[in-house]
Motif scaffolding. Structure first.
Motif, mmCIF file in Angstrom:
data_model
loop_
_atom_site.group_PDB
_atom_site.id
_atom_site.type_symbol
_atom_site.label_atom_id
_atom_site.label_comp_id
_atom_site.label_asym_id
_atom_site.label_seq_id
_atom_site.Cartn_x
_atom_site.Cartn_y
_atom_site.Cartn_z
ATOM 1 N N THR A 11 0.806 -1.221 0.000
ATOM 2 C CA THR A 11 0.000 0.000 0.000
ATOM 3 C C THR A 11 0.840 1.273 0.000
ATOM 4 O O THR A 11 0.382 2.325 0.418
ATOM 5 C CB THR A 11 -0.942 0.021 1.225
ATOM 6 O OG1 THR A 11 -0.160 -0.087 2.401
ATOM 7 C CG2 THR A 11 -1.962 -1.090 1.157
ATOM 8 N N THR A 13 1.760 2.860 -2.590
ATOM 9 C CA THR A 13 1.326 3.712 -3.696
ATOM 10 C C THR A 13 -0.195 3.833 -3.683
ATOM 11 O O THR A 13 -0.896 3.036 -3.048
ATOM 12 C CB THR A 13 1.750 3.105 -5.050
ATOM 13 O OG1 THR A 13 1.052 1.852 -5.215
ATOM 14 C CG2 THR A 13 3.252 2.872 -5.117
ATOM 15 N N ASN A 14 -0.704 4.805 -4.413
ATOM 16 C CA ASN A 14 -2.158 4.940 -4.535
ATOM 17 C C ASN A 14 -2.759 3.718 -5.222
ATOM 18 O O ASN A 14 -3.853 3.289 -4.886
ATOM 19 C CB ASN A 14 -2.521 6.218 -5.288
ATOM 20 C CG ASN A 14 -2.291 7.459 -4.457
ATOM 21 O OD1 ASN A 14 -2.309 7.397 -3.227
ATOM 22 N ND2 ASN A 14 -2.078 8.583 -5.105
ATOM 23 N N GLY A 15 -2.037 3.167 -6.188
ATOM 24 C CA GLY A 15 -2.509 1.964 -6.874
ATOM 25 C C GLY A 15 -2.630 0.795 -5.911
ATOM 26 O O GLY A 15 -3.577 0.009 -5.987
ATOM 27 N N LYS A 17 -3.166 0.997 -2.628
ATOM 28 C CA LYS A 17 -4.306 1.265 -1.747
ATOM 29 C C LYS A 17 -5.623 0.931 -2.452
ATOM 30 O O LYS A 17 -6.544 0.392 -1.845
ATOM 31 C CB LYS A 17 -4.297 2.719 -1.295
ATOM 32 C CG LYS A 17 -3.145 3.033 -0.363
ATOM 33 C CD LYS A 17 -3.061 4.507 -0.045
ATOM 34 C CE LYS A 17 -1.797 4.786 0.766
ATOM 35 N NZ LYS A 17 -1.568 6.210 0.948
ATOM 36 N N LYS A 18 -5.688 1.226 -3.746
ATOM 37 C CA LYS A 18 -6.884 0.916 -4.526
ATOM 38 C C LYS A 18 -7.065 -0.599 -4.653
ATOM 39 O O LYS A 18 -8.170 -1.115 -4.505
ATOM 40 C CB LYS A 18 -6.765 1.566 -5.911
ATOM 41 C CG LYS A 18 -8.001 1.471 -6.753
ATOM 42 C CD LYS A 18 -7.828 2.261 -8.042
ATOM 43 C CE LYS A 18 -9.060 2.187 -8.889
ATOM 44 N NZ LYS A 18 -8.928 2.960 -10.129
ATOM 45 N N ARG A 19 -5.963 -1.321 -4.911
ATOM 46 C CA ARG A 19 -6.037 -2.783 -4.994
ATOM 47 C C ARG A 19 -6.502 -3.374 -3.673
ATOM 48 O O ARG A 19 -7.312 -4.307 -3.649
ATOM 49 C CB ARG A 19 -4.681 -3.384 -5.389
ATOM 50 C CG ARG A 19 -4.283 -3.142 -6.817
ATOM 51 C CD ARG A 19 -3.109 -4.011 -7.252
ATOM 52 N NE ARG A 19 -1.990 -4.008 -6.334
ATOM 53 C CZ ARG A 19 -1.030 -3.099 -6.283
ATOM 54 N NH1 ARG A 19 -1.057 -2.069 -7.125
ATOM 55 N NH2 ARG A 19 -0.024 -3.197 -5.421
ATOM 56 N N ARG A 21 -8.444 -2.071 -1.377
ATOM 57 C CA ARG A 21 -9.892 -1.875 -1.239
ATOM 58 C C ARG A 21 -10.671 -2.831 -2.137
ATOM 59 O O ARG A 21 -11.683 -3.393 -1.729
ATOM 60 C CB ARG A 21 -10.270 -0.422 -1.553
ATOM 61 C CG ARG A 21 -9.859 0.559 -0.468
ATOM 62 C CD ARG A 21 -10.432 1.950 -0.702
ATOM 63 N NE ARG A 21 -10.021 2.563 -1.957
ATOM 64 C CZ ARG A 21 -8.897 3.258 -2.127
ATOM 65 N NH1 ARG A 21 -8.066 3.426 -1.122
ATOM 66 N NH2 ARG A 21 -8.604 3.783 -3.299
ATOM 67 N N LYS A 22 -10.176 -3.030 -3.356
ATOM 68 C CA LYS A 22 -10.861 -3.930 -4.292
ATOM 69 C C LYS A 22 -10.821 -5.377 -3.806
ATOM 70 O O LYS A 22 -11.811 -6.101 -3.924
ATOM 71 C CB LYS A 22 -10.236 -3.840 -5.691
ATOM 72 C CG LYS A 22 -10.597 -2.601 -6.446
ATOM 73 C CD LYS A 22 -10.001 -2.646 -7.839
ATOM 74 C CE LYS A 22 -10.456 -1.483 -8.686
ATOM 75 N NZ LYS A 22 -9.959 -1.576 -10.063
ATOM 76 N N LYS A 25 -13.325 -5.678 -0.926
ATOM 77 C CA LYS A 25 -14.709 -5.653 -1.414
ATOM 78 C C LYS A 25 -15.087 -6.971 -2.070
ATOM 79 O O LYS A 25 -16.193 -7.468 -1.885
ATOM 80 C CB LYS A 25 -14.917 -4.499 -2.389
ATOM 81 C CG LYS A 25 -15.061 -3.150 -1.697
ATOM 82 C CD LYS A 25 -15.455 -2.071 -2.671
ATOM 83 C CE LYS A 25 -16.874 -2.202 -3.053
ATOM 84 N NZ LYS A 25 -17.838 -1.370 -2.399
#
Length: 96
Positions: A11, A13-15, A17-19, A21-22, A25
């Protein structure tokens, strides 16, 4: 069968952090979070394969990792909970 899904997503990078969350979910669609990056999922073999495919499309395997522990149908004898946060019976209705 009960499957324990664990993951570690970079986490920095922003990428990443996005992964993260995905991944969370997607796991929520199949099971219940029991710790930060740990889900207990009651699935059949087809659902497990669908989950594996979906998660493997999300992560970056060069920096992230997934682990699947198949505990089977007789999982109550294989899981012991000690400490805070009451254990959740993932195969029973969730009523709070």
């Amino acid at each position: 069968m009960l499957v324990l899904v664990t993951y570690d997503v970079q986490t920095y990078t922003n990428g990443g952090k996005k992964r993260l969350r995905k991944v969370a979910k997607k796991c929520e669609e199949y099971g219940v979070r029991v710790q930060n990056s740990v889900f207990e999922c009651i699935v059949d073999s087809t659902q497990l394969r669908q989950l594996e495919i979906a998660l493997e499309e999300i992560i970056d395997p060069s920096v992230d990792s997934l682990r699947y522990y198949r505990l089977g149908n007789n999982h109550e004898a294989k899981v012991k909970h000690v400490g805070a946060k009451p254990a959740i019976k993932v195969d029973k209705p969730l009523i709070f």
